[in-house]
Design a protein around this motif. Sequence first.
Motif, PDB file in Angstrom:
ATOM      1  N   TRP A   1       5.926   5.405  -3.380  1.00 54.85           N
ATOM      2  CA  TRP A   1       4.848   5.325  -4.026  1.00 54.85           C
ATOM      3  C   TRP A   1       3.598   5.199  -3.010  1.00 54.85           C
ATOM      4  O   TRP A   1       4.011   4.843  -1.900  1.00 54.85           O
ATOM      5  CB  TRP A   1       4.720   3.872  -4.847  1.00 54.85           C
ATOM      6  N   GLN A   2       2.584   5.347  -3.297  1.00 52.49           N
ATOM      7  CA  GLN A   2       1.302   5.156  -2.614  1.00 52.49           C
ATOM      8  C   GLN A   2       0.208   4.732  -3.359  1.00 52.49           C
ATOM      9  O   GLN A   2      -0.056   5.139  -4.512  1.00 52.49           O
ATOM     10  CB  GLN A   2       0.711   6.241  -1.565  1.00 52.49           C
TER      11      GLN A   2
ATOM     12  N   LEU B   1       3.959  11.326   0.788  1.00 54.35           N
ATOM     13  CA  LEU B   1       3.640   9.725   0.654  1.00 54.35           C
ATOM     14  C   LEU B   1       3.288   9.354   2.106  1.00 54.35           C
ATOM     15  O   LEU B   1       3.595   8.055   2.387  1.00 54.35           O
ATOM     16  CB  LEU B   1       5.014   9.147   0.183  1.00 54.35           C
ATOM     17  N   THR B   2       2.592  10.401   2.893  1.00 50.88           N
ATOM     18  CA  THR B   2       2.152   9.948   4.438  1.00 50.88           C
ATOM     19  C   THR B   2       0.601   9.910   4.156  1.00 50.88           C
ATOM     20  O   THR B   2       0.049  10.053   5.378  1.00 50.88           O
ATOM     21  CB  THR B   2       2.592  10.734   5.238  1.00 50.88           C
TER      22      THR B   2
ATOM     23  N   ARG C   1      -6.635   8.782   1.130  1.00 46.33           N
ATOM     24  CA  ARG C   1      -6.516   8.085  -0.346  1.00 46.33           C
ATOM     25  C   ARG C   1      -7.843   7.950  -0.961  1.00 46.33           C
ATOM     26  O   ARG C   1      -7.891   7.402  -2.212  1.00 46.33           O
ATOM     27  CB  ARG C   1      -5.700   6.680  -0.037  1.00 46.33           C
TER      28      ARG C   1
ATOM     29  N   TYR D   1       1.501   8.231  -7.332  1.00 44.71           N
ATOM     30  CA  TYR D   1       0.311   7.835  -6.710  1.00 44.71           C
ATOM     31  C   TYR D   1      -0.234   6.780  -7.733  1.00 44.71           C
ATOM     32  O   TYR D   1      -0.587   7.331  -8.935  1.00 44.71           O
ATOM     33  CB  TYR D   1      -0.831   9.117  -6.504  1.00 44.71           C
TER      34      TYR D   1
ATOM     35  N   GLU E   1       0.743  -1.468  -0.084  1.00 46.60           N
ATOM     36  CA  GLU E   1       0.103   0.002   0.106  1.00 46.60           C
ATOM     37  C   GLU E   1       0.730   1.164  -0.103  1.00 46.60           C
ATOM     38  O   GLU E   1       0.562   2.301  -0.652  1.00 46.60           O
ATOM     39  CB  GLU E   1      -1.054  -0.048   1.406  1.00 46.60           C
ATOM     40  N   THR E   2       2.199   1.148   0.623  1.00 42.02           N
ATOM     41  CA  THR E   2       2.948   2.303   0.832  1.00 42.02           C
ATOM     42  C   THR E   2       4.492   1.825   0.650  1.00 42.02           C
ATOM     43  O   THR E   2       4.797   0.899   1.196  1.00 42.02           O
ATOM     44  CB  THR E   2       2.700   2.978   2.057  1.00 42.02           C
TER      45      THR E   2
END
Length: 304
Positions: free
Chosen positions: A81-82, A153-154, A160, A118, A76-77
């Motif tokens: 990337w996320q 990216l947090t 999301r 993303y 997922e992370t």
Amino acid sequence: MARLAASLCLILGLAACGDGRDIPTSGADLPVYDGVLSTREAKHLFGAERGASPQSPQVIGGYAKGCLAGGVELPETGPTWQAMRLSRNRNWAHPVTVDFVQALSRAAARQPGWQGLYVGDMSQPRGGPMLTGHRSHQSGLDVDIWMRPADRLTLSRAERERLSSISLRRANGAYTNGSWSRAHHEIIKAAASDPRVARIFVFPGAKARMCADETGDRAWLRKVRPWWGHHYHFHVRLECPRGEATCVAQDPPPPGDGCAEAEEWVQNILNPPPPDPDAPPPTPRRELTMGDLPAQCAAVLAAR
């Protein structure tokens, strides 16, 4: 789904549902579906699966009529990337696609204002038709990359779901708007330059803009294809993995950089041709059933 798995095992034979590690390479190796299973809408069966099949990774069928054995989940992370819209559970793919996404995200992180990517829809855990949206993304070789720069990216799971990408089109896709940047050009170029990539779909104005701006090697432009939509994300489609005989490839793009074709798209947007009075009315597309998919896809659903 346990009841479905049991019925599929009876249909396919117990050998097809043993440890689930390997599947036949030809539909001729499997019994024909019974009349009930073959008419079931495939999207409901594949959409209900929450995890990958316990099989060796294998692409079965084509991008818009297939499934995926042994899928891998994109975390997922990651450091660059996320995965977005986690509630859809579409961050699954063939291992080569997951590796590609991670590599492209590292390239994106080198662009000003981008920490990475993303990542939008990839595939469902076992591929196959989706409950909503895409007609493709069925075989684990398609991925949507958001046009929005990944500058943080947090993001939480809730963020999301709420956050949206940005549109880069102007004049119905004939041109790019002010949100387009050289970073978009370079990220799409990096994706198209990867030998694993078959083609990239993006709105016509973006392709025309890249054609106008590129001053170096133009070979990569051949893979970038204008298509409707694709202004909130660009869609990357990978080649069939080497040695996977059950994967059905798409014909390669026409020779050349495709820039004249992109300009033709632009002109048709700006000056739409008159409708053809003799053209038949469009036929609504019906939903794919299990009988439309390669026979091996039933074994993918049944594997436990």
